[in-house]
Design a protein around this motif. Structure first.
Motif, PDB file in Angstrom:
ATOM      1  N   GLU A 113       0.932  -1.256   0.139  1.00 37.36           N
ATOM      2  CA  GLU A 113      -0.007   0.088   0.112  1.00 37.36           C
ATOM      3  C   GLU A 113       0.875   1.398   0.072  1.00 37.36           C
ATOM      4  OE1 GLU A 113      -3.425   0.220   0.083  1.00 37.36           O
ATOM      5  OE2 GLU A 113      -4.320  -1.533   0.307  1.00 37.36           O
ATOM      6  N   LEU A 114       2.058   1.345   0.795  1.00 38.28           N
ATOM      7  CA  LEU A 114       2.668   2.413   0.725  1.00 38.28           C
ATOM      8  C   LEU A 114       3.637   2.694  -0.597  1.00 38.28           C
ATOM      9  CD1 LEU A 114       4.557   4.388   3.076  1.00 38.28           C
ATOM     10  CD2 LEU A 114       6.131   2.400   2.932  1.00 38.28           C
ATOM     11  N   TYR A 115       3.489   1.651  -1.521  1.00 40.23           N
ATOM     12  CA  TYR A 115       4.070   1.829  -2.830  1.00 40.23           C
ATOM     13  C   TYR A 115       3.013   2.146  -3.901  1.00 40.23           C
ATOM     14  CZ  TYR A 115       9.026   1.014  -1.139  1.00 40.23           C
ATOM     15  OH  TYR A 115      10.092   1.367  -0.448  1.00 40.23           O
ATOM     16  N   GLY A 116       1.738   2.146  -3.144  1.00 38.61           N
ATOM     17  CA  GLY A 116       0.723   2.721  -4.306  1.00 38.61           C
ATOM     18  C   GLY A 116       0.058   1.573  -4.766  1.00 38.61           C
ATOM     19  N   GLN A 149      -2.742  -1.631  -5.228  1.00 31.92           N
ATOM     20  CA  GLN A 149      -3.944  -1.856  -5.047  1.00 31.92           C
ATOM     21  C   GLN A 149      -4.423  -3.109  -4.860  1.00 31.92           C
ATOM     22  OE1 GLN A 149      -6.588   1.532  -6.644  1.00 31.92           O
ATOM     23  NE2 GLN A 149      -5.367   0.785  -8.414  1.00 31.92           N
ATOM     24  N   GLU A 183      11.595  -0.082  -7.569  1.00 29.94           N
ATOM     25  CA  GLU A 183      10.496  -0.147  -6.472  1.00 29.94           C
ATOM     26  C   GLU A 183      10.347  -1.575  -6.187  1.00 29.94           C
ATOM     27  OE1 GLU A 183       7.298   2.251  -8.130  1.00 29.94           O
ATOM     28  OE2 GLU A 183       8.122   3.793  -6.709  1.00 29.94           O
ATOM     29  N   ARG A 210      -1.312  -1.086 -11.058  1.00 30.81           N
ATOM     30  CA  ARG A 210      -0.683  -1.610 -10.008  1.00 30.81           C
ATOM     31  C   ARG A 210      -1.684  -2.410  -8.920  1.00 30.81           C
ATOM     32  NH1 ARG A 210       3.935   2.195  -9.666  1.00 30.81           N
ATOM     33  NH2 ARG A 210       4.355   1.977  -7.421  1.00 30.81           N
TER      34      ARG A 210
END
Lengths: 476, 476
Positions: free
Chosen positions: B32-35, B37, B166, B127
């Motif tokens: 979640e921190l890296y966007g 879903q 990432e 994502r």
């Protein structure tokens, strides 16, 4: 090939997953507060564990899994045997249809199976909750799926009515937390139902009578009477059944208030049971009263929802033997959103006798639909990522990556658009994803070591120090 | 009947569920921190979606579900048609074995299927992360189950190597949070592997060569050479393959340090690719360097784990086409605990071309085993309920229920023993459940409106006001 998914199954998009998780984690918090512990069982059970537990219709709805013959010696042996039979019988024999496994049909039978298998390790009373999908080969239709979630909590190994009272509290607290309005928790006892049937002299048709009463919400009073006639009840039987049922309905608008109003009705029923010496009815009424007494001691005064006695409540043809309960909301036209009750001998099916239990279930899919229709989900669930960093490429990309690192170190969910695409394209992406902020990091920002932060909702844009922007994003 | 569960499946007890949830929620927080879903797809897919995607062996391991013929008109039609064929062919035709659905075999194919079905609604790059069980009819053995969890994150619709960087960060941060020691993230590129094979003149045996190299961890250098010989490579081919492989291994003890040490080796490989004009190798090396450059910008300096280039890394016969990565720990003898890479045309299988993606996977079951063996789970996961109220019956039971209500209102997970059973039996229950406190509420406590709180670990017992006890239990 145009891809599709099987009828009656669903993909859950990111926002749907978040909303479903919100429901499950809210209920889970309540379960844990009441000392219930999580359990998970496999999706597959041995076919023998499931068959014969859900009635004839249920058996047909169990999804069976084909054995993968190549990988099991046992199956290879069977296939060989079948081949030999085929030769003897001089006709082909289909050796490939071996099914020994099936998909879980509910969470209750696997729970009973687990308790029996682990009876020597478990601390009784065993309090467990379980939130997992189940599968049924039902004809798919609106609101009915072939894969859907159940969410149960049960306690086995205790007869105490404190358990029933605690389950009422769990319903209260969970629906309160979910902010669902106009919730009613109806309560009855299978023993009282049995007593009413005994009183009417229709005990030999108990199943048919319960089935008919269970349809009240769908077909109404007249419809239920038609059913009574159809299954062959005579006038005197129908009169006696209706005497109790109507009496209670008329006197209290289908409902008897727990808080003293209309208690006359319950007293009248008790009188009848005593006059007719129907012991099971007297026991049932005492259990009902004791449950509500316990509930009154442990309930929170701020809970908004009603508990109502409803002698029409039957809960279908389930294995219940004592107190039963069911939850509905008046705010949306929808069936029950939860239900449960006491069963006296569930583990007996697997050879462990005399272990009484009581449990309730939450209808996750229906709760979802109610909350969606009433717009009750917190708005924050719509968004995942907090800020998108616009990618201007080259040196600016590098600067953006440095900021990205700091955002994540400050625990702010952030992402960078991975290519230096057109500005419009990147904004469109943020918009479609409902990301509330974008950060613009161009030459000026890089040279001044600042950031430009744009609030996507208001359209406001500010040039800030990195620290200032972190502060805003952390506290918004 | 003695109940059991199917081979290769597992029940998860309360403490196991909590520990597994700890792993999943830790990884989820990082996703979640890296966007990324969340996405969830159905357990069942149409058989046509799955077959032909996992190779011949994979196809055999797919669990197929029997159609429930009675409930589908389509099936009834098929059965009728089969009957007619049977008459024409003058032999019986097995109409009952209709399977159109199967259990999910991994999360990647359903993800690709989802992206193609929803291509017009999705924001690309898309994502998503996904944490769900998958099923394989593999022969069960230690550490290999027929139902197990996968935990994937992928991004599709972007070629940028920022994504690869990432994903390296996600591995770093997740394993850091899980406190797993001696983690190494190995990185390589399928393009470099291809180039090495091209340089050796064995491109016509590329699959065999990759399969052989992939076995290095199991069979070692000599074993790999035997495999090379077995698949028919000649001496000059083996020499050239080994020249690169050995050179790199000798020069850096199987590893090339990212931080500058031994970069000579990578430079030497580049020279060879340039001399031999092997474009794919030059591209592969550049991508690898660029990925690591990006990584250096966004990494957190406190992460303890190593990133290592390893040209032997092959990741089996998967669909990868670019950067590949794999995670191992030196602290426990165990295969990889994670892996992933870039694939160029996954959605092409379902008709949507030119959508490059990259993703990684966490091996949840192995991570669990590692953490269990190294005793890394937080101790708090062992307990659910904080305090058990001993039930002394009658008036004291009523007093206990009043205290119970207050405990829960103060958000303390609490339960009462539901019956006034023998004191020893109740204590034994608390002990077996690992409940850290018991509360004794007898005549004295009730008359003085106090509670006696016993710490089950230390054996200390104190008489306290209700407020004092709430304070202790809230802050312990």
């Amino acid at each position: 090939m145009k891809p599709s998914i099987p009828q009656g199954t669903r993909d859950f998009s990111p926002v749907e997953v978040r909303k479903r998780q919100f429901i499950l984690s809210t209920i889970k918090t309540v379960f844990e507060l009441y000392g219930f512990q999580p359990l998970e069982t496999p999706s597959m059970e041995n076919l023998a564990t499931l068959t014969g537990k859900y009635g004839e219709e249920g058996d047909r709805l169990i999804f069976k899994i084909l054995n993968n013959g190549l990988h099991e010696k046992k199956d290879a042996d069977k296939a060989k045997l079948n081949d030999e039979w085929s030769k003897l019988l001089e006709k082909p024999y289909s050796s490939s249809v071996v099914t020994e496994r099936a998909l879980r049909y509910d969470l209750t039978i696997p729970f009973a199976r687990y308790v029996v298998m682990h009876q020597n390790e478990l601390a009784f009373p065993f309090r467990r909750y379980q939130m997992q999908p189940v599968w049924r080969a039902d004809r798919p239709q609106k609101g009915r799926y072939r894969e859907f979630w159940q969410c149960d909590c049960d306690v086995v190994g205790t007869n105490s009515l404190i358990n029933e009272a605690e389950l009422l509290c769990i319903y209260q607290q969970a629906f309160d937390k979910l902010t669902i309005p106009e919730v009613t928790i109806k309560i009855n006892s299978r023993k009282i139902l049995s007593a009413i049937i005994e009183y009417s002299g229709a005990s030999d048709k108990a199943i048919e009578v319960i089935t008919a009463i269970d349809k009240y919400d769908k077909i109404g009073q007249i419809g239920v009477r038609d059913e009574f006639i159809k299954v062959g009840l005579n006038n005197s039987q129908i009169q006696r059944l209706e005497y109790l049922v109507y009496f209670l309905m008329k006197d209290s608008q289908n409902i008897i208030d727990v808080n003293g109003r209309n208690v006359r009705a319950i007293d009248r029923v008790e009188e009848i049971f005593i006059e007719s010496n129907i012991q099971i009815g007297i026991v049932g009424l005492n259990e009902l009263k004791q449950t509500l007494n316990y509930y009154d001691v442990i309930k929170n005064e701020n809970w908004r929802n009603k508990i109502e006695i409803d002698f029409k409540l039957a809960r279908g043809l389930n294995y219940y033997t004592g107190i039963i309960m069911e939850v509905t909301t008046g705010a949306v036209k929808m069936g029950s959103i939860g239900g449960g009750g006491r069963y006296d001998d569930l583990t007996g099916l697997f050879g462990l006798k005399n272990l009484s239990g009581v449990g309730i279930s939450f209808g996750v899919d229906r709760i979802y639909d109610v909350m969606e229709e009433l717009n009750l989900f917190p708005e924050a669930l719509e968004t995942g990522c907090k800020v998108l960093l616009i990618n201007f490429g080259g040196e600016n990309e590098l600067y953006s990556l440095q900021i990205l690192k700091q955002l994540r170190e400050a625990n702010i969910a952030a992402e960078i658009y991975p290519d230096a695409a057109k500005f419009d394209k990147q904004l469109k992406y943020a918009n479609k994803r409902k990301i509330p902020y974008v950060m613009l990091l161009g030459d000026d920002e890089r040279n001044n070591k600042t950031v430009s932060l744009k609030n996507f909702t208001t359209g406001d844009q500010q040039t800030l120090s990195v620290t200032q922007s972190l502060n805003i994003l952390q506290h918004e």
